[in-house]
Motif scaffolding. Structure first.
Motif, mmCIF file in Angstrom:
data_model
loop_
_atom_site.group_PDB
_atom_site.id
_atom_site.type_symbol
_atom_site.label_atom_id
_atom_site.label_comp_id
_atom_site.label_asym_id
_atom_site.label_seq_id
_atom_site.Cartn_x
_atom_site.Cartn_y
_atom_site.Cartn_z
ATOM 1 N N SER A 252 0.966 -1.275 0.071
ATOM 2 C CA SER A 252 0.053 -0.371 0.306
ATOM 3 C C SER A 252 1.107 1.395 -0.073
ATOM 4 N N ALA A 253 1.746 1.558 0.614
ATOM 5 C CA ALA A 253 2.982 2.532 0.983
ATOM 6 C C ALA A 253 4.094 2.548 -0.062
ATOM 7 N N TYR A 254 3.507 1.456 -1.544
ATOM 8 C CA TYR A 254 4.807 1.922 -2.164
ATOM 9 C C TYR A 254 3.598 1.928 -3.208
ATOM 10 N N ARG A 255 2.322 1.939 -3.625
ATOM 11 C CA ARG A 255 1.705 2.579 -4.286
ATOM 12 C C ARG A 255 1.630 3.899 -4.181
ATOM 13 N N PHE A 256 1.347 4.358 -2.972
ATOM 14 C CA PHE A 256 1.477 5.569 -2.420
ATOM 15 C C PHE A 256 2.423 6.349 -3.288
ATOM 16 N N LEU A 257 3.484 5.830 -2.725
ATOM 17 C CA LEU A 257 5.012 6.825 -2.796
ATOM 18 C C LEU A 257 4.700 6.891 -4.264
ATOM 19 N N ARG A 258 4.765 5.602 -5.005
ATOM 20 C CA ARG A 258 4.939 6.130 -6.757
ATOM 21 C C ARG A 258 3.783 6.875 -7.347
ATOM 22 N N ARG A 259 2.985 6.636 -6.907
ATOM 23 C CA ARG A 259 1.370 7.632 -7.432
ATOM 24 C C ARG A 259 1.972 8.956 -7.149
ATOM 25 N N VAL A 260 2.561 9.596 -6.644
ATOM 26 C CA VAL A 260 2.978 11.004 -5.922
ATOM 27 C C VAL A 260 3.937 10.759 -6.614
ATOM 28 N N GLU A 261 4.604 10.116 -6.617
ATOM 29 C CA GLU A 261 6.211 10.483 -7.145
ATOM 30 C C GLU A 261 5.839 10.817 -8.835
ATOM 31 N N HIS A 262 4.583 10.180 -9.696
ATOM 32 C CA HIS A 262 4.437 10.321 -10.660
ATOM 33 C C HIS A 262 3.767 11.575 -10.579
ATOM 34 N N LEU A 263 2.913 12.385 -9.781
ATOM 35 C CA LEU A 263 2.081 13.698 -9.857
ATOM 36 C C LEU A 263 3.236 14.366 -9.255
ATOM 37 N N VAL A 264 3.975 14.255 -8.675
ATOM 38 C CA VAL A 264 5.060 15.437 -8.448
ATOM 39 C C VAL A 264 5.873 15.992 -9.816
ATOM 40 N N GLN A 265 6.448 14.576 -10.912
ATOM 41 C CA GLN A 265 6.989 14.026 -11.639
ATOM 42 C C GLN A 265 6.047 15.473 -12.802
ATOM 43 N N LEU A 266 5.157 15.080 -13.430
ATOM 44 C CA LEU A 266 4.465 15.723 -14.155
ATOM 45 C C LEU A 266 3.716 16.983 -13.772
ATOM 46 N N HIS A 267 3.621 17.277 -12.946
ATOM 47 C CA HIS A 267 3.379 18.870 -13.080
ATOM 48 C C HIS A 267 4.451 19.864 -14.006
ATOM 49 N N ARG A 268 5.633 20.041 -13.551
ATOM 50 C CA ARG A 268 5.763 20.709 -14.504
ATOM 51 C C ARG A 268 7.504 19.662 -16.293
ATOM 52 N N LEU A 269 6.687 17.966 -15.946
ATOM 53 C CA LEU A 269 7.577 17.552 -15.763
ATOM 54 C C LEU A 269 9.340 17.629 -16.569
ATOM 55 N N ARG A 270 9.832 17.095 -14.752
ATOM 56 C CA ARG A 270 10.745 17.799 -13.963
ATOM 57 C C ARG A 270 10.915 16.375 -13.284
ATOM 58 N N ARG A 271 12.998 15.987 -13.128
ATOM 59 C CA ARG A 271 12.573 14.541 -12.732
ATOM 60 C C ARG A 271 13.187 15.169 -11.356
ATOM 61 N N THR A 272 11.812 14.627 -10.618
ATOM 62 C CA THR A 272 12.492 15.153 -8.810
ATOM 63 C C THR A 272 11.268 14.054 -8.228
ATOM 64 N N HIS A 273 11.868 13.830 -6.754
ATOM 65 C CA HIS A 273 11.588 12.970 -6.329
ATOM 66 C C HIS A 273 11.479 13.421 -4.286
ATOM 67 N N LEU A 274 10.977 15.338 -4.575
ATOM 68 C CA LEU A 274 10.858 15.959 -3.357
ATOM 69 C C LEU A 274 9.504 16.321 -3.733
ATOM 70 N N VAL A 275 8.779 16.275 -2.384
ATOM 71 C CA VAL A 275 7.543 16.315 -2.307
ATOM 72 C C VAL A 275 7.782 17.716 -1.837
ATOM 73 N N PRO A 276 6.493 18.623 -2.405
ATOM 74 C CA PRO A 276 6.689 20.124 -1.847
ATOM 75 C C PRO A 276 6.362 21.032 -0.935
ATOM 76 N N ASP A 277 7.129 21.597 -0.401
ATOM 77 C CA ASP A 277 6.934 22.506 1.387
ATOM 78 C C ASP A 277 6.061 23.801 1.404
ATOM 79 N N GLU A 278 5.918 24.541 -0.002
ATOM 80 C CA GLU A 278 4.533 25.046 0.193
ATOM 81 C C GLU A 278 2.944 24.673 -0.483
ATOM 82 N N ALA A 279 2.084 25.185 0.247
ATOM 83 C CA ALA A 279 0.846 25.051 1.141
ATOM 84 C C ALA A 279 0.158 25.052 -0.464
ATOM 85 N N ASP A 280 0.480 25.649 -1.686
ATOM 86 C CA ASP A 280 -0.338 25.128 -2.892
ATOM 87 C C ASP A 280 0.306 24.042 -3.557
ATOM 88 N N GLY A 281 1.355 23.446 -2.935
ATOM 89 C CA GLY A 281 2.140 22.027 -3.830
ATOM 90 C C GLY A 281 1.224 21.494 -3.393
#
Length: 839
Positions: A252-281
């Motif tokens: 369950s955790a791996y699926r969640f983390l991979r989905r978040v990873e996809h969403l983070v990268q799709l936002h600006r099509l950048r290679r990143t593994h960081l969760v945003p630290d601002e409220a909007d993100g």
């Protein structure tokens, strides 16, 4: 919405198609491409079909010359092809780059040649490859180019990968590498806590755990050889290598983390593994995941919960000690084939390899989860059984306990996840028939093996509360008739004896593991016996009161005598006691006497009932007049007897009297009664001393069994237990009235007090104490090993002699015998001088 695993697999397939297209473009620019074959091996997420939207495509190239062409020239051509393919895929265009292709996972990394032959790859992996490279090869998959060459590459590396875990310190190397990654991450960035990939509780924690378990257990279980993390995790769960609950949480955790990873990268099509630290993100992520009420708070809580659970399970699985033990086994032994098992059993010294094989087959046959876990445990445990004195008995005991607990969900999980339990269990079962019998009668006690805190003797007050609660529960309710009352008393004492069984196992294991010294063992066994007798007394009193339909017409107490009173009970000791009662003023003394006698007889009956535990024999023969005297006396009768008829040996016996059980006031009055008898004012006279010496000499000549080697008798032999105890007791009889420290029932405390009062030389006391402790340990070890008490050092039965020697920590039987003779010889010299007055 598409499943995250399906999305990752389709992205990997797209990348493979892009590589094939890039290779076609490369061929157009390299006219001589027909001189070589080139295969592209997908690695990392591309090989495992777990690719992200924005991710490097990790590859390795393998090439060979076509028939009739020079190998060196073909390799140069293949290198140009590989370079051109990478440029075609990575080149920037108006629409951006297709995919970054990275060949850094190849042998020697960027310092090594871009393309190698199959033979060159083999030579490198067999001689030079580091631990992490075998871990990386778990994902290897031909994705483009010459399919036949790619398949041959896979056939070549697969056996090498699955033997990698046999390398020295393999598991430790993987664990150290993970720690280095975390340390480096903390040093390079302040954002480690926001890392989905490398941070604590991130994707790498799941992947490293799964891959290490695969490498260690996949040698013998081909079902674990999946490239994709989730597929491998599912296989590990089905095979029993990971608990179902843990696997479900990680999935369950791996699926969640991979989905978040996809969403983070799709936002600006950048290679990143960081969760945003601002409220909007954070709000954007929360809404994308379907969190509507409080997207920021709900997402943050969900992410942190998953990360915590992943980290917890990662720490448990990744650093599991069983992994190191399994990894050290040669491949054939880890697989536990019948041929390998028979060979190994013979080499390890099992006396009956055929019988051991039958036990192994019974434990591991079938496709059940239970059998799968046993197939993981047994290859390691066979070695641990072999380290114990009796491997065959250990394996048999393990089978019996497993049969009793096999359907209990926590049992095999405990052995798999807590290797200390499995290792301790192997030693206990292979060393002690006494402890094994206790465990077979209460298999759930195996849970006590987990931590040293669980093996510390429980406080007597806690045991007393538990035992008396059982008596109240079973004996306190109204009963229809005497027969039902008798059954309730038996049920109550049955529960108490079960408690005793569990606590005896606790003490025996602590003793076998060297976690309890002689004093601790004696105190613990005495406390267990005290609580057992006290509970039986309460049950007996209740039964007699119910039969009489009236309260007991007298107060009762039980006086512990001998080793019981000295708080020095052994595993096979009887409970020497005296019964005393004291009717209140005006009571019918005859009726009180009959009631007290009935209680004492009922107590003895309850504790003598057949039961699956070591017997606790109540021995009242140290009472006045011995077997000819009444079983129970009043306090006044004891006073009259000791005032008129008492012999010096009876005063000596009272040195060990401790009224431990029953009415508190009566116990105090009995103690006040006997203190002047055992600690007489002015001490005993010379006539009494001579009488005690004559009695001791007669015991030495008459009480030893015929044909026994005197020097090997731990109780009555020269320098044995009796010698030391009589020295302490003669000093008490002479001086305890004037030296309060000597007013103790414990032998070692009496010796210490004699030294403090300058009645005994410190060196002499140390010699006596060491001999007494050694003899006590030997008697305890004999009982633990054989399951039967004996006062003689074993000399004829080789296996028992060796087992006692091993349990006591000596290299060999000769070392134990020599040490015992040295201690007893020195102790006897002190006895001759201090007790007998010899110069």
């Amino acid at each position: 919405s598409a499943d995250v695993a399906e999305v990752a697999a389709e992205l990997a397939d797209l990348a493979a198609a892009a590589l094939e297209a890039g290779l076609a473009i490369a061929r157009a620019g390299v006219p001589e491409h027909g001189t070589c074959r080139l295969a592209v091996i997908g690695m990392g997420k591309a090989g495992g079909r777990e690719l992200n939207y924005v991710s490097d495509v990790d590859v390795i190239f393998v090439a060979e010359a076509r028939d009739g062409h020079d190998e060196d020239a073909a390799l140069r051509t293949a290198t140009r092809l590989a370079s051109a393919m990478m440029r075609a895929c990575s080149a920037s265009t108006e629409e951006g780059a297709l995919w970054e292709v990275d060949a850094a996972l190849r042998p020697e990394g960027k310092a090594g040649p871009l393309v190698r032959t199959l033979a060159s790859h083999r030579a490198y992996y067999e001689r030079w490859a580091k631990t992490w490279e075998f871990q990386a090869l778990l994902k290897a998959r031909p994705v483009a180019g010459d399919a036949d060459l790619g398949a041959r590459y896979l056939d070549m590396v697969t056996p090498i990968v699955w033997k990698a875990a046999e390398g020295e310190s393999f598991v430790e190397d993987v664990q150290a590498m993970r720690r280095r990654v975390e340390t480096d991450l903390d040093r390079r960035t302040a954002d480690a806590e926001r890392q989905l990939k490398l941070g604590p509780g991130g994707l790498r924690d799941v992947e490293f755990s799964v891959q290490l378990l695969q490498l260690v257990h996949g040698r013998g279980d081909a079902t674990l050889r999946d490239r994709a993390t989730l597929d491998a995790l599912d296989a590990l769960s089905r095979g029993g290598y990971v608990g179902r609950d843990d696997a479900a949480v990680l999935t369950s955790a791996y699926r969640f983390l991979r989905r978040v990873e996809h969403l983070v990268q799709l936002h600006r099509l950048r290679r990143t593994h960081l969760v945003p630290d601002e409220a909007d993100g954070l709000r954007r992520l929360g809404r994308a995941l379907g969190l509507r009420t409080d997207p920021v708070g709900e997402f943050t809580a969900l992410w942190r919960r998953h990360a915590r659970e992943v980290r917890r399970i990662h720490e448990k699985l990744f650093y599991r000690p069983l992994l190191r033990a399994v990894a050290r086994l040669p491949g054939e032994e880890a697989r536990l084939t019948p041929e390998a098992a028979r060979t190994r059993l013979e080499a390890l010294g099992y006396a009956d390899p055929a019988g051991a094989l039958r036990h192994i087959e019974a434990l591991t046959s079938g496709v059940s989860r239970r059998a799968a876990i046993q197939r993981t445990l047994l290859p390691v445990m066979l070695g641990w059984f072999a380290d114990a004195p009796d491997p065959d008995a250990g394996l048999l005991g393990f089978r019996q306990v497993s049969d009793a607990l096999g359907t209990t969900p926590w049992y095999l999980r405990l052995l798999r996840d807590e290797v200390t339990v499995a290792e301790r269990m192997a030693w206990v079962l292979g060393s002690s028939r006494y402890a094994t019998d206790l465990l077979l009668r209460a298999p759930e006690a195996v849970a006590l093996l987990g931590g040293e805190g669980d093996l510390a003797p429980r406080p007597e007050e806690a045991l007393r509360a538990e035992a008396l609660a059982a008596v109240r529960r079973y004996g306190g309710a109204p009963r229809k008739d005497a027969a039902e009352g008798s059954r309730s008393a038996e049920e109550a004492v049955g529960v108490v004896r079960g408690l005793r069984r569990r606590e005896l196992f606790r003490v025996a294991v602590a003793d076998l593991l060297g976690l309890a010294d002689v004093r601790t063992v004696g105190d613990a066994l005495t406390g267990i016996a005290t609580v057992t007798v006290e509970a039986a007394l309460a049950a007996a009193v209740h039964k007699i009161e119910m039969e009489a339909r009236a309260p007991l017409p007298t107060r009762m107490a039980v006086v512990a005598m001998g080793r019981f009173g000295g708080h020095e009970l052994g595993y096979g000791s009887d409970a020497d006691v005296m019964f005393v009662h004291d009717p209140p003023p005006g009571a019918d003394e005859a009726a009180a006497g009959r009631a007290a006698h009935a209680v004492a007889e009922e107590l003895r009956r309850l504790l003598a009932l057949p039961a699956p535990d070591p017997p606790l024999v109540i021995d009242p023969n140290l009472r006045p007049e011995g077997r000819q005297g009444p079983l129970v006396r009043t306090l006044a009768s004891y006073a009259a007897y000791y005032a008129r008829w008492s012999e010096p040996w009876e005063a000596q016996a009272l040195l060990r009297a401790d009224p431990l059980i029953g009415d508190a006031g009566l116990r105090d009055r009995f103690r006040a009664l006997i203190d002047p008898v055992r600690w007489p004012e002015g001490g005993i006279g010379e006539d009494a001393v001579r009488q005690i010496r004559r009695l001791k000499a007669r015991m030495e000549s008459e009480r030893l069994p015929r044909g026994v080697e005197r020097r090997l008798h731990t109780k009555l032999g020269p320098g044995g237990l009796a010698d030391v105890e009589w020295v302490a007791q003669i000093l008490q009889l002479k001086h305890a009235h004037d030296v309060p420290g000597l007013r103790t029932t414990r032998t070692l405390d009496a010796l210490d007090a004699a030294v403090a009062a300058r009645l005994l030389d410190l060196g002499d006391a140390e010699v006596l104490a060491e001999a007494w402790c050694l003899a006590t340990r030997i008697r305890g070890a004999i009982m633990l090993v054989r399951g039967r008490a004996s006062d003689l050092l074993p000399t004829d039965h080789h296996r028992e002699r060796s087992a006692v020697t091993r349990v006591l920590g000596y290299p060999g039987p000769g070392d134990l015998l020599e040490d015992y003779r040295r201690h007893t010889r020195r102790a006897r010299a002190v006895v001759d001088r201090v007790f007998y007055g010899a110069e």
